[in-house]
Design a protein around this motif. Structure first.
Motif, short mmCIF file in Angstrom:
data_model
loop_
_atom_site.label_atom_id
_atom_site.label_comp_id
_atom_site.label_asym_id
_atom_site.label_seq_id
_atom_site.Cartn_x
_atom_site.Cartn_y
_atom_site.Cartn_z
N ILE A 226 0.87 -1.17 0.00
CA ILE A 226 0.00 0.00 0.00
C ILE A 226 0.91 1.22 0.00
O ILE A 226 1.75 1.37 0.89
N PRO A 227 0.78 2.10 -0.99
CA PRO A 227 1.72 3.22 -1.10
C PRO A 227 1.71 4.10 0.15
O PRO A 227 0.67 4.35 0.75
N ALA A 228 2.90 4.55 0.54
CA ALA A 228 3.01 5.51 1.63
C ALA A 228 2.36 6.82 1.21
O ALA A 228 2.38 7.20 0.03
N VAL A 229 1.77 7.51 2.18
CA VAL A 229 1.08 8.76 1.89
C VAL A 229 2.10 9.86 1.64
O VAL A 229 3.00 10.10 2.46
N ARG A 230 1.96 10.54 0.50
CA ARG A 230 2.84 11.66 0.16
C ARG A 230 2.01 12.93 -0.02
O ARG A 230 0.87 12.87 -0.49
N ASP A 231 2.59 14.04 0.35
CA ASP A 231 1.89 15.32 0.24
C ASP A 231 2.14 15.91 -1.15
O ASP A 231 2.76 16.95 -1.31
N VAL A 232 1.61 15.22 -2.16
CA VAL A 232 1.74 15.66 -3.55
C VAL A 232 0.38 15.54 -4.22
O VAL A 232 -0.46 14.73 -3.80
#
Length: 651
Positions: free
Chosen positions: A43-49
């Motif tokens: 599950i992808p890590a959360v990024r602020d993009v």
């Protein structure tokens, strides 16, 4: 636990072959088999993009007879290969992992016109893994949100007269991004002739299809819709600096008939909120109010709106229907407390990141306090009704014997532990006591400030300093326990950290009632209920003998609650039993009350015949203290600070 990259088809094969004999090898005689490795797509890590593109979310809400919302979601994709979609799990205002994923059905995903198989994550079942095929620039998810058709299935969100769209129940969103960085454009097809209220801003209308302006995922989920056949909108701030509207939908058109005085009372609510906080953190605010006994009940806060369910006779039975009077003031207060300023441990990147609830005694407890105070200041409740309500709250928590083993602070975990399921022994197990016991703590704070400053300052000064700043700011402003303490010290110096922790972590005996005494009142008991309690309990079909024999009944003589440690508890009574006779006569509430009164004679017992399933028992109570109902009694010679708190602010 390891998580390796794996296609959906590969994951399905792994699940089918995961019991291969080699995996069960033992190290020696009698040794347990090793734990099977778990291999799942990451599950992808959360990024602020920013997520690329705008997701289109189209909801067809016209299948009223079967309560089915048909959903088509078109999600742009920037690359092919593995992708994870989330169904929202941790829902704001619900304070727990209660996203109704079981009501999601018929999920089918396509790309380039071809079906794309999905696989649910077995460790995180709110996540769906897919492989985006080569050449795809978007995927299309078709699904249904199945509103319950009966109350036993959950909260009903669609009836022949109205509906409630909560977007988090009918969408998937890409994992790996902050919610505020995912943009969606929603549209809704409503039944012909229906009108709606929502904090979303309309963009275009094509027949019965209303399209709204694009918003980010956080704003969308924070902007539900009420729509209905019988609809009325009332301007609650004519000529004000930003629109505040009440959007009513009703089972029957007659319920929408409000008097000028009732409308003015709702406008007073907005005025008193403004006088409390000063600043507004919304450019418009919409009360969404369902006047119904068909749609499921709700009271849920949002930044620019609130979802509220009230009795169909909210207006037309004003004098006899009191149960919903502080709901609107409570939920609007959350625009400042809980939505703009929110606990730091609830400021999470998306709707599948766990929330922590340690500060709900501020978020909900202080809102419970001001919900009642503003209800009194605006006229939704009279001052006497507010005081009678406070007496009932004080009595409830003063006898909440579960504090012996469970501190109030721990009840902030209850939305996660219990997920708002009914309990058999509420007074011992405790529940979400941070609401109303929190109310008592904030009364304690308010009266302490007033006492220490000789009435020059109050909790209202804290409210303005903590929530009423940065007028016009909409971005959330998180806070910590230390921030709360610092703001209180900014009003008046005190050891607020110890003050609060003593009340949050203590075990009594009894509730924190110092605020009542400092406010000039004490909790006492009378042989008759207050007019407020009498009216409220008639509306709720509730008969209260909690503070005498220790139980409550409903309108059919079924026991609805039993106070732990009370005479009823010691006699073996429990919820669900039925009282069939009292002192040899067929039971009813009046008969039980008369028997308790007669038993003030020490020679006269109270005798009940109780039905428990297919068994009957006769129970004799050696109780002689009569009926007891909570009241507040004035402490002579002390300042009436509570009266001042409930008085409308003039500026």
């Amino acid at each position: 636990m390891s998580r390796s990259r794996l296609s959906a088809a590969g994951l399905a094969l792994l699940l089918l072959t995961s019991t291969a004999p080699a995996a069960l090898a033992q190290d020696g005689p009698g040794a347990a088999p090793p734990a099977l490795p778990i291999s799942l797509p990451p599950i992808p890590a959360v990024r602020d993009v920013a997520y690329p593109g705008v997701i289109r979310l189209d909801v067809d809400a016209t299948n009223l007879s079967q309560h089915i919302f048909d959903v088509t979601e078109t999600i742009p994709v920037a690359q092919t290969g593995p992708m994870t979609l989330f169904f929202p799990e941790w829902l704001p205002g619900n304070h727990g992992p209660v996203g109704p994923i079981a009501q999601l059905a018929g999920l089918e995903i396509t790309a380039n016109g071809q079906r794309v198989e999905w696989v649910r994550d077995t460790l995180h079942p709110f996540a769906f893994h897919i492989d985006v095929p080569a050449g795809a620039t978007e995927i299309v998810a078709r699904m249904q949100h199945l509103s319950p058709t009966a109350g036993a299935q959950g909260r009903i969100t669609m009836t022949p007269e109205m509906l409630n769209i909560q977007w988090e129940k009918m969408l998937l969103y890409p994992a790996g991004h902050w919610s505020r960085n995912i943009t969606l454009q929603p549209s809704v097809k409503l039944p012909t002739g229906w009108a709606f209220g929502t904090a979303l801003e309309p963009e275009t209308k094509d027949g019965d299809v209303q399209t709204f302006k694009p918003v980010n995922l956080e704003v969308l989920i924070d902007s539900p819709m009420f729509a209905g056949l019988h609809y009325r909108q009332i301007d609650l701030d004519p000529g004000g600096r930003s629109p505040v509207r009440a959007n009513f939908v009703a089972d029957r058109a007659a319920s929408l008939e409000a008097t000028d005085e009732q409308i003015q009372t709702l406008r007073n609510l907005v005025t008193q909120m403004d006088r409390l906080y000063g600043a507004r953190h919304f450019d418009h605010y919409d009360f969404l109010i369902a006047m119904t006994d068909k749609l499921g009940g709700i009271g849920l806060e949002h930044h620019r709106s609130s979802e509220n369910s009230v009795d169909p006779e909210f207006f037309t039975g004003w004098d006899t229907h009191l149960g919903d009077r502080d709901l609107l003031s409570h939920e609007m207060n959350h625009s400042w407390d809980g939505k703009w300023r929110r606990p730091a441990d609830q400021y999470v990147p998306n709707f599948n990141t766990p929330l922590q609830n340690s500060l709900l005694w501020v978020y909900e407890g202080q809102t419970q306090y001001y919900g009642q105070v503003i209800a009194a200041r605006s006229g939704l409740l009279t001052k006497q009704q507010a005081m009678d309500s406070l007496a009932m709250t004080a009595a409830t928590y003063d006898t909440r014997v579960g504090r012996e083993w469970r501190a109030m602070q721990d009840t902030t975990n209850d939305p996660i532990i219990s997920q708002r399921q009914p309990k058999g022994w509420l007074s011992w197990q405790r529940d979400e006591d941070y609401y109303s016991e929190g109310q008592l703590i904030w009364l304690d704070v308010d009266t302490t400030i007033r006492e220490r400053t000789n009435g020059r300052k109050s909790l209202d000064d804290f409210a303005r300093a903590f929530y009423g700043i940065e007028d016009g700011s909409y971005d959330p402003k998180p806070y910590t326990f230390e921030d709360v303490v610092a703001a209180l010290n900014g009003v008046v110096e005190n050891d607020w950290a110890t003050f609060l922790r003593t009340r949050l972590d203590g075990h009594g005996p009894g509730a924190p009632l110092d605020g009542l005494a400092r406010g000039g009142w004490r909790l006492t008991y009378a042989e008759t209920p207050s007019d407020y309690q009498k009216t409220l309990y008639k509306e709720l079909k509730r008969n209260d003998f909690t503070y005498s024999l220790g139980f409550q009944t409903g309108d059919s003589n079924n026991i609805r609650s039993v106070q732990w440690g009370s005479p009823a508890f010691k006699a073996g009574l429990a919820i669900g039993m039925e009282i069939v006779a009292v002192n040899g006569r067929a039971a009813d509430a009046d008969g039980i009350a008369e028997a308790i009164t007669a038993a003030k004679d020490p020679a006269t017992p109270v005798e009940l015949i109780v039905k428990d399933g297919d068994q009957y028992r006769t129970i004799r109570f050696d109780y002689h203290d009569g009926l007891r109902y909570p009241r507040l009694e004035r402490i002579e010679g002390t300042p009436d600070r509570l009266g001042d708190i409930l008085t409308p602010r003039r500026r």
